[in-house]
Design an enzyme around this catalytic site. Structure first.
Site, PDB file in Angstrom:
ATOM      1  N   CYS A   1       0.814  -1.230   0.000  1.00 52.57           N
ATOM      2  CA  CYS A   1       0.000   0.000   0.000  1.00 52.57           C
ATOM      3  C   CYS A   1       0.842   1.273   0.000  1.00 52.57           C
ATOM      4  O   CYS A   1       0.321   2.369  -0.217  1.00 52.57           O
ATOM      5  CB  CYS A   1      -0.952  -0.012   1.186  1.00 52.57           C
ATOM      6  SG  CYS A   1      -2.097  -1.385   1.093  1.00 52.57           S
TER       7      CYS A   1
ATOM      8  N   ASN B   1     -10.181  -0.284  -0.317  1.00 56.59           N
ATOM      9  CA  ASN B   1      -8.722  -0.234  -0.304  1.00 56.59           C
ATOM     10  C   ASN B   1      -8.202  -0.737  -1.658  1.00 56.59           C
ATOM     11  O   ASN B   1      -8.274  -1.924  -1.950  1.00 56.59           O
ATOM     12  CB  ASN B   1      -8.206  -1.108   0.844  1.00 56.59           C
ATOM     13  CG  ASN B   1      -6.701  -1.057   0.994  1.00 56.59           C
ATOM     14  OD1 ASN B   1      -5.994  -0.567   0.116  1.00 56.59           O
ATOM     15  ND2 ASN B   1      -6.196  -1.581   2.095  1.00 56.59           N
TER      16      ASN B   1
ATOM     17  N   HIS C   1      -3.488   7.058   2.604  1.00 58.14           N
ATOM     18  CA  HIS C   1      -3.875   5.757   2.058  1.00 58.14           C
ATOM     19  C   HIS C   1      -5.238   5.384   2.634  1.00 58.14           C
ATOM     20  O   HIS C   1      -5.501   5.631   3.813  1.00 58.14           O
ATOM     21  CB  HIS C   1      -2.816   4.714   2.434  1.00 58.14           C
ATOM     22  CG  HIS C   1      -3.240   3.312   2.120  1.00 58.14           C
ATOM     23  ND1 HIS C   1      -3.676   2.950   0.864  1.00 58.14           N
ATOM     24  CD2 HIS C   1      -3.329   2.196   2.898  1.00 58.14           C
ATOM     25  CE1 HIS C   1      -4.002   1.661   0.882  1.00 58.14           C
ATOM     26  NE2 HIS C   1      -3.810   1.190   2.097  1.00 58.14           N
TER      27      HIS C   1
HETATM   28  O1  UT7 Z   1      -3.852  -1.339   3.501  1.00 57.69           O
HETATM   29  C1  UT7 Z   1      -2.832  -2.080   4.089  1.00 57.69           C
HETATM   30  C2  UT7 Z   1      -2.832  -2.025   5.556  1.00 57.69           C
HETATM   31  N1  UT7 Z   1      -4.042  -2.579   6.102  1.00 57.69           N
HETATM   32  C3  UT7 Z   1      -4.685  -1.942   7.077  1.00 57.69           C
HETATM   33  O2  UT7 Z   1      -4.296  -0.868   7.445  1.00 57.69           O
HETATM   34  C4  UT7 Z   1      -5.864  -2.635   7.712  1.00 57.69           C
HETATM   35  C5  UT7 Z   1      -5.765  -2.534   9.204  1.00 57.69           C
HETATM   36  N2  UT7 Z   1      -6.813  -3.255   9.889  1.00 57.69           N
HETATM   37  C6  UT7 Z   1      -8.120  -2.891   9.852  1.00 57.69           C
HETATM   38  O3  UT7 Z   1      -8.492  -1.966   9.148  1.00 57.69           O
HETATM   39  C7  UT7 Z   1      -9.086  -3.602  10.752  1.00 57.69           C
HETATM   40  O4  UT7 Z   1      -8.384  -4.424  11.651  1.00 57.69           O
HETATM   41  C8  UT7 Z   1     -10.140  -4.467   9.988  1.00 57.69           C
HETATM   42  C9  UT7 Z   1     -11.122  -3.558   9.267  1.00 57.69           C
HETATM   43  C10 UT7 Z   1      -9.462  -5.400   9.007  1.00 57.69           C
HETATM   44  C11 UT7 Z   1     -10.961  -5.301  10.987  1.00 57.69           C
HETATM   45  O5  UT7 Z   1     -11.555  -4.441  11.959  1.00 57.69           O
HETATM   46  P1  UT7 Z   1     -11.387  -4.730  13.519  1.00 57.69           P
HETATM   47  O6  UT7 Z   1     -12.153  -3.697  14.209  1.00 57.69           O
HETATM   48  O7  UT7 Z   1      -9.924  -4.841  13.810  1.00 57.69           O
HETATM   49  O8  UT7 Z   1     -12.122  -6.114  13.664  1.00 57.69           O
HETATM   50  P2  UT7 Z   1     -11.535  -7.502  14.214  1.00 57.69           P
HETATM   51  O9  UT7 Z   1     -10.625  -8.113  13.220  1.00 57.69           O
HETATM   52  O10 UT7 Z   1     -11.037  -7.275  15.600  1.00 57.69           O
HETATM   53  O11 UT7 Z   1     -12.852  -8.365  14.306  1.00 57.69           O
HETATM   54  C12 UT7 Z   1     -13.890  -8.064  15.257  1.00 57.69           C
HETATM   55  C13 UT7 Z   1     -15.021  -9.057  15.049  1.00 57.69           C
HETATM   56  C14 UT7 Z   1     -14.561 -10.507  14.995  1.00 57.69           C
HETATM   57  O12 UT7 Z   1     -15.563 -11.310  15.597  1.00 57.69           O
HETATM   58  P3  UT7 Z   1     -15.392 -11.832  17.106  1.00 57.69           P
HETATM   59  O13 UT7 Z   1     -14.124 -12.634  17.110  1.00 57.69           O
HETATM   60  O14 UT7 Z   1     -15.284 -10.588  17.948  1.00 57.69           O
HETATM   61  O15 UT7 Z   1     -16.638 -12.595  17.330  1.00 57.69           O
HETATM   62  C15 UT7 Z   1     -14.524 -10.823  13.532  1.00 57.69           C
HETATM   63  O16 UT7 Z   1     -14.714 -12.173  13.237  1.00 57.69           O
HETATM   64  O17 UT7 Z   1     -15.654  -8.804  13.800  1.00 57.69           O
HETATM   65  C16 UT7 Z   1     -15.707 -10.010  13.055  1.00 57.69           C
HETATM   66  N3  UT7 Z   1     -15.629  -9.666  11.654  1.00 57.69           N
HETATM   67  C17 UT7 Z   1     -16.716  -9.352  10.907  1.00 57.69           C
HETATM   68  N4  UT7 Z   1     -18.011  -9.291  11.222  1.00 57.69           N
HETATM   69  C18 UT7 Z   1     -18.862  -8.917  10.240  1.00 57.69           C
HETATM   70  C19 UT7 Z   1     -14.514  -9.569  10.853  1.00 57.69           C
HETATM   71  N5  UT7 Z   1     -14.867  -9.202   9.614  1.00 57.69           N
HETATM   72  C20 UT7 Z   1     -16.227  -9.072   9.612  1.00 57.69           C
HETATM   73  C21 UT7 Z   1     -17.159  -8.703   8.641  1.00 57.69           C
HETATM   74  N6  UT7 Z   1     -18.471  -8.636   9.008  1.00 57.69           N
HETATM   75  N7  UT7 Z   1     -16.810  -8.384   7.387  1.00 57.69           N
END
Ligand code: UT7
Length: 331
Positions: A116, A286, A256
């Protein structure tokens, strides 16, 4: 004695027509528009669906647009750099293919893979060739068909990415505008938090890598988030400090577009108002190395000569950086 600077003299972008909305994703995986919107800021993304088309097809549209907008003949381009993590082939470089598709007969061309941060790495690399007086017209583009390595059964990644290409033309200037300063960083300890497990030299493609879904994007979201949110802000504040820029001197932050929460945190650390931040993540998601030039393209009409613009990115690798640009023209 004034020095040659590399000025951005044209911007162009291209997105495929097909729109994949959160509502449609709700029918494909266990997700909701509400979750995607509140956690990321994304509402829809574009997908290149035509069979046999790759990142080079997106990138070629950008090069054609840049030539047309700037009134430049293809023969005049000295160098084309394409930032991509979704090359048409492992080799040759996608930049070579784009050069062929757009008739850049006098240019040499190569790809840069910095995930990215690819556009920033490429922009800074390109600017060296202008600043040292060697070249007069260099194109820098980010071109990504992220859908080719997105697993549309994995809700943790398929809601995030989209396809697009965008880029700029760089030309020399003796005015005090253009690429003013840059900070670029790498931390290889981040490798296994965001990568494609299979298909490279360590794990060549096999029935096993395909069955294991190892050709798709793998991301440990929270881990990446933790680094992104601090590192992107750190370098943006550092570049402001060392150029004596206060928040009121910065016309635009161009971050980004990976997550609206990361963008907001970066703007807050820089003391920049939200209305000075280019944000289009809701429309495109993204698009990896295309996000920053895609913003410049959409905001081009609002940019004025001498505007201080800070570009900032964080991505796989880990890679990250910040570039200070003094805008070179009124639209
Ligand atoms: O561009 C290159 C660099 N990349 C980035 O900068 C991305 C950085 N990371 C992020 O933007 C975030 O971590 C994400 C958007 C990828 C995820 O958001 P988060 O707030 O960190 O969510 P999480 O991974 O902690 O997941 C929270 C919950 C989980 O469920 P449990 O374990 O709490 O029951 C996931 O399974 O949300 C669940 N989950 C979803 N639920 C509904 C993960 N993806 C989804 C989804 N819909 N699409």
């Amino acid at each position: 004695m004034s020095q040659i600077k590399a000025a951005i003299t044209a911007v162009h972008g291209y997105v495929p027509e097909f729109v994949l909305s959160n509502e449609v994703l709700e029918t494909m995986v266990d997700t909701t528009d509400e979750w995607i919107t509140t956690r990321t800021g994304i509402k829809e993304r574009r997908i290149l669906r035509e069979k046999g088309k790759g990142s080079s097809d997106l990138g070629a549209e950008v090069v054609k647009g840049l030539l047309e907008k700037s009134g430049t003949h293809a023969d005049e381009i000295d160098l084309l750099i394409c930032a991509t993590v979704t090359p048409d082939f492992a080799f040759p470089a996608t930049a070579n293919i784009i050069a062929e598709k757009t008739g850049l007969r006098n240019a040499w061309s190569f790809d840069i893979n910095a995930a990215c941060s690819g556009f920033l790495y490429s922009l800074v690399t390109a600017s060296q060739f202008i600043e040292n007086g060697k070249y007069k017209k260099v194109m820098v583009i980010g071109a990504e068909k992220m859908s080719m390595m997105t697993d549309y059964t994995d809700r943790t990644t398929c809601v995030l990415f989209g396809d697009a290409a965008a880029g700029v033309l760089l030309e020399p200037t003796m005015d005090n505008v253009g690429i003013m300063d840059s900070i670029l960083r790498t931390d290889g300890s981040g490798t296994f938090h965001l990568y494609q497990k299979g298909g490279g030299a360590v794990k060549p493609a096999s029935f096993r890598t395909i069955a294991g879904g190892e050709h798709f994007i793998y991301q440990e979201g929270q881990q990446v988030f933790k680094f992104a949110v601090t590192r992107m802000a750190d370098v943006s504040v550092e570049i402001m400090d060392r150029n004596n820029l206060k928040s009121e001197n910065v016309a635009w932050l161009v971050p980004h577009q990976a997550n609206l929460r990361i963008i907001d945190a970066t703007a807050r650390r820089m003391g920049i108002n939200k209305d000075q931040v280019m944000i289009n993540i809701e429309k495109y998601g993204n698009t990896t190395s295309a996000t920053i030039p895609l913003c410049l393209w959409e905001w081009e009409k609002k940019l004025n000569k001498d505007d201080n613009v800070i570009l900032a990115a964080f991505g796989g690798g880990f890679t990250w950086g910040s570039v200070y640009v003094k805008w070179a023209y009124d639209s």
